[in-house]
Design an enzyme around this catalytic site. Structure first.
Site, short mmCIF file in Angstrom:
data_model
loop_
_atom_site.label_atom_id
_atom_site.label_comp_id
_atom_site.label_asym_id
_atom_site.label_seq_id
_atom_site.Cartn_x
_atom_site.Cartn_y
_atom_site.Cartn_z
N ASN A 1 44.99 -8.33 46.79
CA ASN A 1 43.59 -8.12 47.14
C ASN A 1 42.98 -7.07 46.21
O ASN A 1 43.65 -6.57 45.31
CB ASN A 1 43.47 -7.71 48.62
CG ASN A 1 44.25 -6.44 48.89
OD1 ASN A 1 43.94 -5.38 48.37
ND2 ASN A 1 45.30 -6.56 49.70
N ALA A 2 41.73 -6.74 46.44
CA ALA A 2 40.97 -5.93 45.49
C ALA A 2 41.20 -4.42 45.61
O ALA A 2 40.59 -3.64 44.88
CB ALA A 2 39.47 -6.24 45.65
#
Ligand code: CTP
Ligand code: CA
Length: 226
Positions: free
Chosen positions: A34-35
């Site tokens: 994820n980011a």
């Protein structure tokens, strides 16, 4: 050397912080992630060190640098993060889970690179352990436990469910809609505790918010001890 006017109000505390994303391998060159960059957790670690705490930082894959003085354990997957946290939790007086743990991992990790000529239409997933919920289930009164809630809607309702469900003392709510919340950008946090405790920490740099969050944690910890 101690900066002029710096507080020492975390001296004697041993802080355990999880930060960063996790990576769940599909094959040797591909993964689910994820980011997250770990920036808010790293800022909390830096602030805790500046205020006199000993810090164990369990850090997922990120290019952001951990603060000098922290004991850093680098991990890749959620299960590695869980194992590191279990090992360190016994010595902690305060634990803060900021990590954006991948909720699922591929059920199978291929030893060799999957070739594109293969007919792949889906990746089967398995649930990862909830590291923070595990800490909450095993905790005793000696540990002050803080979670984060990354939400894109109905922030406070979802966060209060996590606060109660994971047996936390405090939860910090982060709006991660759009690109908000990720990387070296200003953040905004609201903290919740008990059945209706609430404080808006406003917005600012992640280091500024780290300082305000530590103030809130110490206040709540002292209020509980009274
Ligand atoms: N967390 C964790 N281990 C997981 C998932 C989450 O320790 N496997 C922690 C996060 O570090 C954070 C808190 O739990 O402190 C809430 O994470 P979040 O992703 O907001 O909530 P989830 O419980 O995973 O639920 P959902 O993603 O469905 O909102
Ligand atoms: Ca999640």
């Amino acid at each position: 050397a101690q900066a002029l006017g710096a507080r020492e109000d975390l001296r004697g505390e041993r802080v355990l912080i999880t930060a960063g994303p996790t990576r769940e391998p599909i094959d040797p060159v591909r993964f689910l992630s994820n980011a997250a960059t770990g920036t808010q957790g790293i800022a909390l670690a830096a602030e805790a060190l500046a205020r006199g705490a000993a810090v164990d930082l369990v850090l997922g894959p990120t290019t952001a640098s951990p603060p000098p003085g922290a004991h850093v354990v680098r991990v890749t997957t959620a299960r590695e993060m869980d194992a590191a946290v279990r090992e360190l939790a016994g010595g902690a007086t305060i634990a803060i889970a900021t990590a954006a743990v991948a909720d699922w991992r591929p059920a199978v990790t291929h030893d060799q690179k999957v070739k594109k000529t293969e007919e792949v239409t889906a990746i089967a997933l398995e649930r990862n352990p909830d590291i923070l919920a595990g800490l909450g289930a095993r905790r005793d009164g000696a540990l002050f436990l803080v979670g984060f809630a990354a939400e894109t809607s109905d922030f406070e309702t979802h966060a209060r469910e996590k606060l109660a469900g994971k047996h936390l003392d405090l939860i910090a709510v982060n709006d991660v809609g759009g690109t908000r919340g990720f990387g070296d950008v200003d953040n905004a946090l609201v903290v919740l505790w008990g059945t209706d405790g609430r404080r808006d920490l406003g917005s600012g740099s992640k280091r500024e918010l780290a300082a305000r969050l530590w103030d809130a944690i110490l206040e709540r910890k002292r209020a509980q001890a009274d």
